[in-house]
Design an enzyme around this catalytic site. Structure first.
Site, PDB file in Angstrom:
ATOM      1  N   CYS A 108     -57.472 -42.047-100.835  1.00 16.40           N
ATOM      2  CA  CYS A 108     -56.821 -42.301 -99.544  1.00 16.40           C
ATOM      3  C   CYS A 108     -57.758 -42.980 -98.551  1.00 16.40           C
ATOM      4  O   CYS A 108     -57.311 -43.760 -97.698  1.00 16.40           O
ATOM      5  CB  CYS A 108     -56.257 -41.009 -98.959  1.00 16.40           C
ATOM      6  N   HIS A 113     -56.220 -35.898 -95.235  1.00 12.87           N
ATOM      7  CA  HIS A 113     -55.640 -37.173 -95.660  1.00 12.87           C
ATOM      8  C   HIS A 113     -55.962 -38.258 -94.635  1.00 12.87           C
ATOM      9  O   HIS A 113     -56.035 -37.997 -93.432  1.00 12.87           O
ATOM     10  CB  HIS A 113     -54.126 -37.017 -95.821  1.00 12.87           C
TER      11      HIS A 113
END
Length: 435
Positions: free
Chosen positions: A95, A177
């Site tokens: 990510c 994230h």
């Protein structure tokens, strides 16, 4: 040929130095990443995009569960989605690279380099899933990404205890994230590789910078997640992708030295018929100036200059020749307010002020170079595996009989003096005689 790293893509920390070095490894030039400490403070200068780290939750865990996130303003226009670089995250722990590439590949002002330019060209008009496959199958990206990760003592431990595609904290089992924010076609977009479509936050403001709107969106998001509490939550982190300051100050320093040399030459042309000895003023100083070619550019020609000692109003001439525009305002203020007793004194004061401007720029450049050096030192400390050293050190202590002496005072339970609580004397019962 670069091969995929052993263990695949690894977790990356939210650190501006790490992302700056990662940008350089990708071959992108003129870009660095800075951390934003205060969301209320206005950002000066150009910003290409933002990278946002947040604590991940179970809501919207899969791209396939579109019904779980129906409230988000998705952009489902296939033409826009395929025209921008939006890739689904199909590889675990990637990510950070996804968020970084989302900013770089959607900015026309950045010099991408051969690797990222090839990725942009080869995936043009691909759908998000195919772009995700492309990122996951480029060994150079995976190698550069995992190069900046901490060494894993047990690579299987984290993959068993966290959701697919996310990064986790080094001290907890919490999952985090990365997403990105950037302007595209007059609107503010948020790209999240775990979402099915880009998130459209609306048109950019007509007055003000786009990143002011992005900061308000991030602030609202954090406020909603924390219940409006005014706190510095370490579960959130915002970084800005901005122009490289090292390159900026190097270019500015060369320009300032050139301007300083040009101004000295113009002053020398004006004072060449003066009886005053100006050799001390106009001697060549390599620290502050660069050599001017014998062929003078139009900028330095004598047209309009009077070789007269009484001609003192040439600050405006220097401005018209754009020889002061690269200096800071404080230097220009000194130049504009310097004494006018005689031309030689004014020349000396102007040159001293310009020297201070060169010194300030050089100090800023040295500060940026030192910061880059610290980034590399931190990288070496972060990625070094200390486990072999610690294991060998403990084995040598045991071999020489020192380990037990060190551990014995720690392991041996301390003798505690147990104090018996005093028993309370019960009150004697009164005895009554029967009459």
């Amino acid at each position: 040929m670069t091969q995929m790293p052993i263990g695949g893509w690894k977790e990356l920390e939210s650190d501006p130095g790490l992302f700056t070095l990662l940008v350089e490894d990708f071959g992108v030039k003129g870009v660095q990443v800075d951390e934003i400490y205060d969301l209320q403070e206005t950002i000066k200068g150009n910003v290409y995009g933002f990278i946002f780290l947040f604590k991940w939750n179970e809501v919207g865990r899969s791209r396939r569960k579109v019904q779980a996130t129906v409230d988000e303003p998705f952009c489902k226009d296939e033409e826009i989605v395929n025209k921008m670089f939006f890739a689904h995250q199909l590889v675990p722990n990637s990510c950070a690279t996804h968020a970084l590439l989302s900013v770089l590949l959607n900015c026309d002002e950045v010099e991408l380099g051969s690797l990222i330019s090839r990725l942009k060209h080869d995936t043009y008009n691909f759908n998000p899933e195919m772009k995700g496959f492309a990122i996951g199958n480029i060994p150079e990206l995976a190698y550069s990404h995992s190069k900046y990760a901490r060494p894993e003592t047990n690579p299987l431990l984290d993959t068993q205890n966290k959701p697919n595609g996310l990064t986790s904290s080094a001290r907890t089992i919490e999952a985090f994230h990365f997403t990105s924010y950037f302007p595209f076609q007059g609107r503010l977009f948020e790209l999240d590789g775990l979402k099915p479509f880009p998130i459209d936050h609306g048109p950019l403001p007509t007055h003000g910078a786009w990143h002011d709107m992005a900061r308000r969106v991030v602030t609202s998001r954090i406020t909603a997640a924390t219940g409006g509490e005014q706190c510095h939550d370490i579960r959130y982190n915002l970084m800005a992708v901005v122009p490289c300051q090292v390159q900026h100050y190097r270019t500015k320093l060369n320009q300032l030295k050139h301007d300083y040399s040009a101004v000295k030459q113009i002053m020398n042309n004006i004072l060449e018929k003066s009886e005053t000895n100006c050799e001390e003023i106009f001697k060549f100083e390599p620290k502050y100036e660069s050599h001017i070619d014998d062929k003078q550019p139009p900028l330095l020609q004598n047209n309009g200059f009077q070789h007269n000692k009484e001609d003192k109003d040439f600050v405006e001439i220097l401005k018209s020749k754009k020889l002061l525009e690269h200096f800071d305002d404080d230097v220009i203020n000194v130049i504009e307010t310097c004494g006018t007793e005689d031309l030689e004194t004014k020349c000396s004061l102007i040159l001293c002020a310009m020297k201070r401007g060169v010194d300030q720029c050089e100090a800023s450049l040295n500060e940026e170079d030192e910061r880059r050096h610290r980034y590399k030192v931190d990288h070496a400390r972060r990625t070094h595996d200390y486990v072999p050293f610690i294991s060998l050190f403990l084995a040598m202590l045991e071999e020489r009989g020192h380990l037990s002496n060190i551990l014995e005072p720690i392991i041996q339970p301390r003798k505690r003096t147990i104090v018996q609580p005093k028993q309370k004397r019960r009150p004697e019962k009164r005895r009554y005689r029967r009459k």
